[in-house]
Design a protein around this motif. Structure first.
Motif, PDB file in Angstrom:
ATOM      1  N   GLU A   1       5.753  13.932   3.937  1.00  0.00           N
ATOM      2  CA  GLU A   1       5.777  15.331   3.001  1.00  0.00           C
ATOM      3  C   GLU A   1       4.782  15.146   1.918  1.00  0.00           C
ATOM      4  O   GLU A   1       4.102  16.287   1.707  1.00  0.00           O
ATOM      5  N   ARG A   2       4.938  14.227   1.203  1.00  0.00           N
ATOM      6  CA  ARG A   2       4.157  13.875   0.059  1.00  0.00           C
ATOM      7  C   ARG A   2       4.074  12.465  -0.449  1.00  0.00           C
ATOM      8  O   ARG A   2       4.987  11.583  -0.123  1.00  0.00           O
TER       9      ARG A   2
ATOM     10  N   VAL B   1       6.738   9.066  -0.150  1.00  0.00           N
ATOM     11  CA  VAL B   1       6.076   7.884  -0.087  1.00  0.00           C
ATOM     12  C   VAL B   1       5.319   7.537  -1.484  1.00  0.00           C
ATOM     13  O   VAL B   1       4.966   8.316  -1.851  1.00  0.00           O
ATOM     14  N   LEU B   2       5.910   6.390  -1.894  1.00  0.00           N
ATOM     15  CA  LEU B   2       5.293   6.240  -3.273  1.00  0.00           C
ATOM     16  C   LEU B   2       4.170   4.973  -2.978  1.00  0.00           C
ATOM     17  O   LEU B   2       4.150   4.105  -1.939  1.00  0.00           O
ATOM     18  N   VAL B   3       2.883   5.159  -3.548  1.00  0.00           N
ATOM     19  CA  VAL B   3       1.911   4.509  -3.384  1.00  0.00           C
ATOM     20  C   VAL B   3       1.573   3.910  -4.824  1.00  0.00           C
ATOM     21  O   VAL B   3       1.178   4.187  -5.625  1.00  0.00           O
ATOM     22  N   PRO B   4       1.733   2.311  -4.898  1.00  0.00           N
ATOM     23  CA  PRO B   4       1.385   1.707  -5.893  1.00  0.00           C
ATOM     24  C   PRO B   4       0.228   1.810  -6.707  1.00  0.00           C
ATOM     25  O   PRO B   4      -0.685   1.308  -6.121  1.00  0.00           O
TER      26      PRO B   4
ATOM     27  N   ALA C   1       2.516   4.800   8.244  1.00  0.00           N
ATOM     28  CA  ALA C   1       3.197   3.436   8.853  1.00  0.00           C
ATOM     29  C   ALA C   1       4.384   3.172   7.936  1.00  0.00           C
ATOM     30  O   ALA C   1       5.429   2.523   8.480  1.00  0.00           O
ATOM     31  N   ALA C   2       4.302   3.578   6.774  1.00  0.00           N
ATOM     32  CA  ALA C   2       5.733   3.045   5.847  1.00  0.00           C
ATOM     33  C   ALA C   2       6.772   3.795   6.047  1.00  0.00           C
ATOM     34  O   ALA C   2       7.842   3.271   5.652  1.00  0.00           O
ATOM     35  N   THR C   3       6.697   4.717   6.934  1.00  0.00           N
ATOM     36  CA  THR C   3       7.760   5.682   7.275  1.00  0.00           C
ATOM     37  C   THR C   3       8.853   4.950   8.419  1.00  0.00           C
ATOM     38  O   THR C   3       9.778   5.585   8.850  1.00  0.00           O
TER      39      THR C   3
ATOM     40  N   GLU D   1       0.852  -1.211   0.150  1.00  0.00           N
ATOM     41  CA  GLU D   1      -0.088   0.021  -0.040  1.00  0.00           C
ATOM     42  C   GLU D   1       0.884   1.258  -0.049  1.00  0.00           C
ATOM     43  O   GLU D   1       0.419   2.382  -0.411  1.00  0.00           O
ATOM     44  N   ALA D   2       2.101   1.237   0.741  1.00  0.00           N
ATOM     45  CA  ALA D   2       2.874   2.292   0.459  1.00  0.00           C
ATOM     46  C   ALA D   2       4.340   1.981   1.026  1.00  0.00           C
ATOM     47  O   ALA D   2       4.601   0.855   1.634  1.00  0.00           O
ATOM     48  N   ALA D   3       5.448   2.597   0.029  1.00  0.00           N
ATOM     49  CA  ALA D   3       6.722   2.123   0.159  1.00  0.00           C
ATOM     50  C   ALA D   3       7.528   3.655   0.169  1.00  0.00           C
ATOM     51  O   ALA D   3       7.425   4.431  -0.661  1.00  0.00           O
ATOM     52  N   THR D   4       8.195   3.860   1.412  1.00  0.00           N
ATOM     53  CA  THR D   4       8.985   5.111   1.803  1.00  0.00           C
ATOM     54  C   THR D   4      10.479   5.150   0.574  1.00  0.00           C
ATOM     55  O   THR D   4      10.903   4.196   0.606  1.00  0.00           O
TER      56      THR D   4
END
Length: 312
Positions: free
Chosen positions: A284-285, A309-312, A126-128, A35-38
Motif C-alpha cells: 500500500e505504501r 513497508v519501511l525503507v531505511p 519481497a519484504a511482504t 532495503e525494506a522491512a514490513t
C-alpha cells in the motif's frame, strides 16, 4: 547505523531511531543490508507491551522491532554456505527479545532464516513475504488437506489471509473466504470460490449453506475463534494463528496452534511461487524508517489491503 527501537512500552510515540554499532555476523549468521522491512501487527503488540503482558517476552531494556526483511547480503560468518556477499535475499527474525530487529539499516540473522529473494519483484514487495507468507504456508502444511477439500479462510483480504487463499488455491483446495463486503472481488481474484461477508450474524450457518455439513478445515486469519470453528465439520481441523485465539476442540475438531518460525526452505518456496505468479505481494505504501510511528498509527486504524513497508 540507525535502528528502530523502544526503551519502554506505549503508543507510537515510544518509537525512536537509535544510533547503534553495526552488527557483525557470527558463526552461522548472515549480515544483511536492509532495503525494506514490513510493519506487522506483531510490531504493534511488541511496542504496546501486549506481548510482555502475555508472558511471551521479558520486555526489559532496549528492544528492536521488525520481523521481515529484504535486502542484500553484506557479509557472512563462518559455517555459512549457499549465501554470498551481494546476494539479494529475504529473511525473517522470529525472536521477540532482541536488541535489534529488521527495521534497521543492517540486521544479522541466522542463515536458516534467510533465502534468495524472488527474481521478479523489487525489495519492497519481497519484504511482504516472510512473516505473512510463512504463517499461511505453515498453517496449510499443518492442516495437510488433500486437493478437493474445502477450507474456510477468515480475514481473507488481509496479509496472511490473502496469501493463504492463493496458496490453498494452488493446492487444489476449494475456498470459502470471509472478508469485508467490499473485498469480495479481491478475494475471488485471489482464488476463493465462495464468499461470506465478515459481518454475517451466524458465520457457521452461512458457510454450511454453501458447504453442507461444514468445511473440512478453517484457517482463522481474522481470529474469529468459536464462530469460525462452528463452520467446520465434526472431526475436521482448525488452524489458530494468534496466541490465545485457539477455541476449544469441540466435536473432535483438531485445533492446531500455529506459531510461525523462520525457515529458509519455506522462504525459498514462497520466492519460487512469487516468481511463478502464484503469489502476488500487495504494497500500500512505503515510508522512511524515521516515519515508523506513522506506519504504526495507520496499521492501528485497520482496513489495510496492502502492506506498509519501511525503507531505511
Amino acid at each position: 547505523m540507525r535502528a528502530l527501537v523502544i526503551d519502554s512500552f506505549g503508543g507510537p510515540e515510544v518509537l525512536r531511531i537509535a544510533e547503534v554499532p553495526r552488527p557483525e555476523p557470527g558463526p552461522g549468521r548472515v549480515l544483511i543490508r536492509v532495503e525494506a522491512a514490513t510493519v506487522h501487527p506483531v510490531d504493534l503488540a511488541t511496542r504496546s507491551g501486549v506481548l510482555a503482558e502475555a508472558g511471551l517476552m521479558a520486555g526489559h531494556g532496549r528492544t528492536g522491532l521488525g520481523w521481515d526483511v529484504a535486502g542484500v547480503v553484506e557479509s557472512t560468518g563462518p559455517e555459512v554456505t549457499g549465501l554470498r556477499p551481494g546476494d539479494r535475499v529475504i529473511g525473517m527474525n522470529d525472536r521477540l527479545d532482541v536488541e535489534l530487529g529488521t527495521q534497521a539499516e543492517y540486521v544479522a540473522l541466522d542463515a536458516h532464516a534467510v533465502a534468495p529473494a524472488p527474481a521478479t519483484t523489487d525489495a519492497v514487495a519481497a519484504a511482504t513475504l516472510p512473516l505473512a507468507g510463512l504463517t499461511a504456508l505453515q498453517a496449510l502444511d499443518a492442516l495437510a488437506l488433500p486437493a478437493g477439500r474445502t477450507l474456510l479462510v477468515t480475514g481473507a483480504a488481509g496479509a496472511v489471509g490473502g496469501y493463504a487463499v492463493q496458496l490453498a488455491a494452488a493446492r487444489g483446495l476449494r475456498i470459502v473466504a470471509t472478508a469485508r463486503p467490499g473485498d469480495e472481488a479481491l478475494v475471488r481474484r485471489l482464488g476463493a470460490q465462495h464468499f461470506v461477508p465478515a459481518d454475517a450474524p451466524r458465520l457457521g450457518e452461512a458457510v454450511r449453506a454453501l458447504v453442507p455439513g461444514g468445511v473440512a478445515a478453517a484457517l482463522d486469519g481474522a481470529v474469529l475463534g468459536p464462530a469460525a470453528l462452528d463452520a467446520v465439520r465434526s472431526g475436521g481441523a482448525f488452524a489458530a494463528l494468534v496466541a490465545g485465539g485457539a477455541p476449544y476442540p469441540l466435536r473432535g475438531i483438531r485445533v492446531l496452534p500455529v506459531w510461525v518460525r523462520a525457515d529458509a526452505a519455506g522462504l525459498a518456496r514462497l520466492a519460487a511461487l512469487t516468481d511463478a505468479g502464484t503469489l502476488t505481494p500487495r504494497v500500500e505504501r512505503t515510508l522512511p524508517l524515521a516515519e515508523a510511528a506513522e506506519a504504526h498509527r495507520a496499521l492501528e486504524k485497520g482496513g489495510r489491503r496492502g502492506r506498509l513497508v519501511l525503507v531505511p
